[in-house]
Write an enzyme that holds these catalytic residues in place. Structure first.
Site, mmCIF file in Angstrom:
data_model
loop_
_atom_site.group_PDB
_atom_site.id
_atom_site.type_symbol
_atom_site.label_atom_id
_atom_site.label_comp_id
_atom_site.label_asym_id
_atom_site.label_seq_id
_atom_site.Cartn_x
_atom_site.Cartn_y
_atom_site.Cartn_z
ATOM 1 N N GLU A 57 26.487 -3.299 1.499
ATOM 2 C CA GLU A 57 25.516 -2.420 2.129
ATOM 3 C C GLU A 57 26.008 -2.014 3.523
ATOM 4 O OE1 GLU A 57 22.062 -4.760 2.899
ATOM 5 O OE2 GLU A 57 21.230 -3.323 4.317
ATOM 6 N N ASP A 62 22.429 -7.650 3.091
ATOM 7 C CA ASP A 62 21.818 -8.488 4.118
ATOM 8 C C ASP A 62 20.761 -9.412 3.511
ATOM 9 O OD1 ASP A 62 23.274 -7.241 6.042
ATOM 10 O OD2 ASP A 62 21.667 -5.883 6.688
ATOM 11 N N ASP A 68 17.762 -9.985 4.115
ATOM 12 C CA ASP A 68 16.429 -9.653 4.615
ATOM 13 C C ASP A 68 15.737 -8.753 3.593
ATOM 14 O OD1 ASP A 68 17.629 -7.201 4.840
ATOM 15 O OD2 ASP A 68 17.502 -7.065 7.022
ATOM 16 N N ASP A 99 15.102 -5.549 3.514
ATOM 17 C CA ASP A 99 15.853 -4.349 3.163
ATOM 18 C C ASP A 99 17.008 -4.669 2.224
ATOM 19 O OD1 ASP A 99 14.423 -2.428 4.323
ATOM 20 O OD2 ASP A 99 15.795 -2.045 6.015
#
Ligand code: 0RA
Length: 660
Positions: free
Chosen positions: A444, A522, A524, A526
């Site tokens: 990403e 990541d 998280d 997102d």
């Protein structure tokens, strides 16, 4: 006890052990080569043990004698299955000279031998017989309630500890099976509630009017984190069977037609049951079953279904004049865009073929399903002209889009040929050209992509940075999908092509350039959304790569706990707390905790060490335990409805409580 009785008893015990020796040979083979009998010894094989036991109770229900099956994951992670059927016969087996129950439990494939008409064990994948479960259990106990009494026998690694014996009175009937999988055989013996729930839900839809329950009696994890939440009991029961199954699959899709088309056709040799409906999405979701086994490779029943569907709709469309102005052909695919269907057939002697033995080979089934679909669908179209028109219009739209998609696709392929190697400019390829040792990281963002490029071992690791959120393929039409730069890059980097002249969805993976395709995002909210988008893409467009074990998810650490020179990476809150406790003991300098929110917060060396180095990293392999459940979940995650998505994420997401 008289001398005579003692002698008799001793004689019996001699005979008993002579029998056991013979038995052991069969079951020893199962223990030596478990994968040959249950597929593998991973999570999947482990859960197959439960399916095998439950399937026998389902057979008893299908014979009309059992209405309820209760599955419990016990505190010690053993499994108990209780049914209220007639109870496995315990009488002497004439030929074997021991209890029929013992024969069933200790002789390979003895399952259905003694009552052919009513006790037809499902064949194929799970049809290995409960004796295999016994062989692969460190301990197993079967209790049978029959004719006023309760009988019991216990085994270790498939070996009876004593003959079947009465243990008390009972005015009920049924069978209770408890087993503890052998931890020297399985990689893990930790049962997953969600995996078992998906199978029981599927069984409830496929076999209406049986109450199935699942109870988890294990202690919930202390802080109730992530997946290990307190599940108590979930019930699975369906009165309308496949109709409800299709409703479940399509809860998050907008229906195109008013009613679900339902067919239960058991006049022919092969009973056929199926339900279908069209929705406004663009994917085809057809799930097929033979004797309750999900035939993921399809086969003759699916071929019959497609043939009947295409012929009937084509004829209707032509007769109605709706397609007369079309300048191009309509093909089979076009009739299945936005189609959700479940087909279930019961075949007496199924022939299973294919790589995973989930492809039905019996040729006689094709005609039966074809006739069933044609008959029912013809009636439906006549009786529901409004729905009929919507369906035909949808088919025309699909054909039109397919033509547009072909143009886009040809453009992609031509471009590749022209630009030399044909690989995307953003790809940092690896040096090795041998796919079996090569891996590609889909990363990403460009910045994390940069770190990954520095950190990798370029001999065998390639990096493809993706820009932010890739297209939600659940909501886009096919030609839009091939317009997407990121998606084109994935296809060309992987060396996978899609679409041939007569099948626009045919996947060609023979040019796959990497054995491992690793999604790295990541840690998280997102990041997990992006992972889900990419996985949805693979599930809808490159399912074969998942099925063949090529898709993985990287697991970057969540924390770095530090004190002076000592450092520890942690992947969960529990690990972090343990590390803090350990480091705090010295007391000289203070412990610092760094929370990694993104890959970008790590330097190249840290990323290599924690997430990319095969020696130290943990990869999670993506598998499909239940195609129907995966379909339901992806359409929910990527669909329009917010509440079910939020509920799912709160129950499963590891990161929700950290960032939200
Ligand atoms: C064959 C005959 C009979 C019962 C069963 C099989 C049976 C097997 C299983 C396996 C799990 N639960 C089960 N319940 C029943 C009964 C024959 C008779 O009573 O006449």
């Amino acid at each position: 006890m008289t001398n005579e009785e003692l002698r008799k008893r001793s004689r019996e015990q001699d005979e008993y052990s002579a029998d056991s020796i013979q038995v052991l040979e069969g079951l020893e083979a199962v223990r030596k080569r478990p994968a040959m009998y249950i597929g593998d010894v991973s999570v999947r094989g482990l859960h197959h043990l439960v399916y095998e036991v439950v399937d026998n109770s389902i057979d008893e229900a299908l014979a009309g004698y059992c209405t309820r099956i209760d599955v419990t994951i016990n505190e010690d992670n053993s499994i108990t299955v209780v049914d209220n059927g007639r109870g496995i016969p315990v009488e002497m087996h004439e030929k074997e000279k021991r209890s029929a129950l013992e024969v069933v439990m200790t002789v390979l494939h003895a399952g259905g031998k003694f009552d052919k008409d009513t006790y037809k064990v499902s064949g194929g994948l799970h049809g290995v017989g409960v004796s295999c479960v016994n062989a692969l259990s460190s301990r197993m106990t079967v209790e049978v309630m029959r004719q006023g009494r309760k009988w019991s026998q216990t085994y270790e690694k498939g070996k009876p500890l004593a003959p079947v014996a009465p243990v008390g009175d009972s005015d009920e009937s049924g069978t209770i099976t408890t087993f503890m999988p052998d931890n020297t055989i399985f990689q893990t013996i930790d049962f997953k509630f969600d995996i078992l729930a998906a199978r029981l839900r599927e069984l409830a839809f496929l076999n209406k009017n049986i109450l199935l329950t699942l109870t988890d009696r294990r202690e919930p994890a202390e802080n109730g984190s992530s997946e290990e939440q307190a599940h108590l009991t979930e019930n699975f029961y369906s009165e309308r069977g496949l109709i409800e199954f299709v409703e479940y699959l399509d809860v998050n899709r907008e229906r195109l037609t008013e009613k679900i088309i339902y067919i239960n056709y058991d006049k022919g040799d092969v009973p056929v049951e199926l339900a279908l409906q069209y929705n406004t999405s663009f994917s085809e979701n057809v799930h097929s079953y033979v004797n309750n086994i999900n035939t993921i490779e399809g086969g003759t029943h699916l071929a019959g279904f497609r043939r009947g569907l295409t012929r009937t709709l084509k004829k209707y469309a032509e007769d109605s004049g709706l397609t007369s102005k079309l300048k191009f052909d309509i093909n089979g695919d076009d009739f299945r865009e936005g189609l959700t269907a479940v087909i279930s057939v019961k075949v007496a002697e199924p022939q299973f073929e294919g790589q995973t033995k989930t492809k039905l080979g019996n040729s006689e089934v094709m005609g039966s399903v074809d006739v069933a679909v044609s008959t029912a669908l013809t009636n439906y179209l006549e009786e529901n002209p409004r729905d009929a028109k919507s369906i035909v219009q949808k088919v025309i739209l699909a054909a039109t889009a397919r033509h547009a998609a072909r143009k886009a696709r040809e453009l992609v392929q031509r471009k590749n040929v022209l630009s030399g190697s044909g690989l995307p400019g953003k790809l940092a390829d690896c040096a090795d050209r041998d796919p079996s040792v090569s891996e590609i990281f889909l990363v990403e963002g460009d910045s994390a992509g940069g770190t990954a490029k520095q950190g990798r071992d370029r001999r065998f690791q390639a990096i493809l940075p993706l820009r932010g959120k890739i297209l939600n393929v659940e909501k886009a039409m096919q030609h839009k999908i091939f317009d997407s730069e990121e998606i084109k890059n994935i296809f060309t980097a992987l060396g996978v092509t899609i679409g041939t002249e007569d099948d626009s969805k045919a996947l060609n993976t023979s040019g796959l350039r990497y054995a491992k395709v690793i999604i790295m995002t990541d840690a998280d909210v997102d990041g997990s959304h992006i992972t889900t988008l990419i996985m949805t893409f693979f599930f809808r467009y490159m399912k074969e790569l998942i099925e063949n074990g090529h898709i993985y998810i990287a697991t970057p650490p969540l924390y770095l706990v530090k004190k002076g020179k000592a450092e520890k990476y942690c992947w969960s809150d529990e690990e972090r707390d343990a590390a803090i406790r350990e480091m705090a003991q010295g007391k000289e300098s203070s412990v610092t905790i760094q929370r990694y929110k993104g890959l970008g917060e790590m330097n190249a060396e840290q990323l290599w060490e924690t997430t990319m180095n095969p020696e130290t990293r943990t990869l999670r392999q993506v598998t499909i335990d239940s195609a129907a459940e995966a379909d339901h979940i992806f359409s929910m995650l990527m669909g329009d409805e917010v509440p079910p998505r939020r509920e799912f994420i709160e129950r499963h997401a590891k990161y929700a409580n950290i960032d939200a």
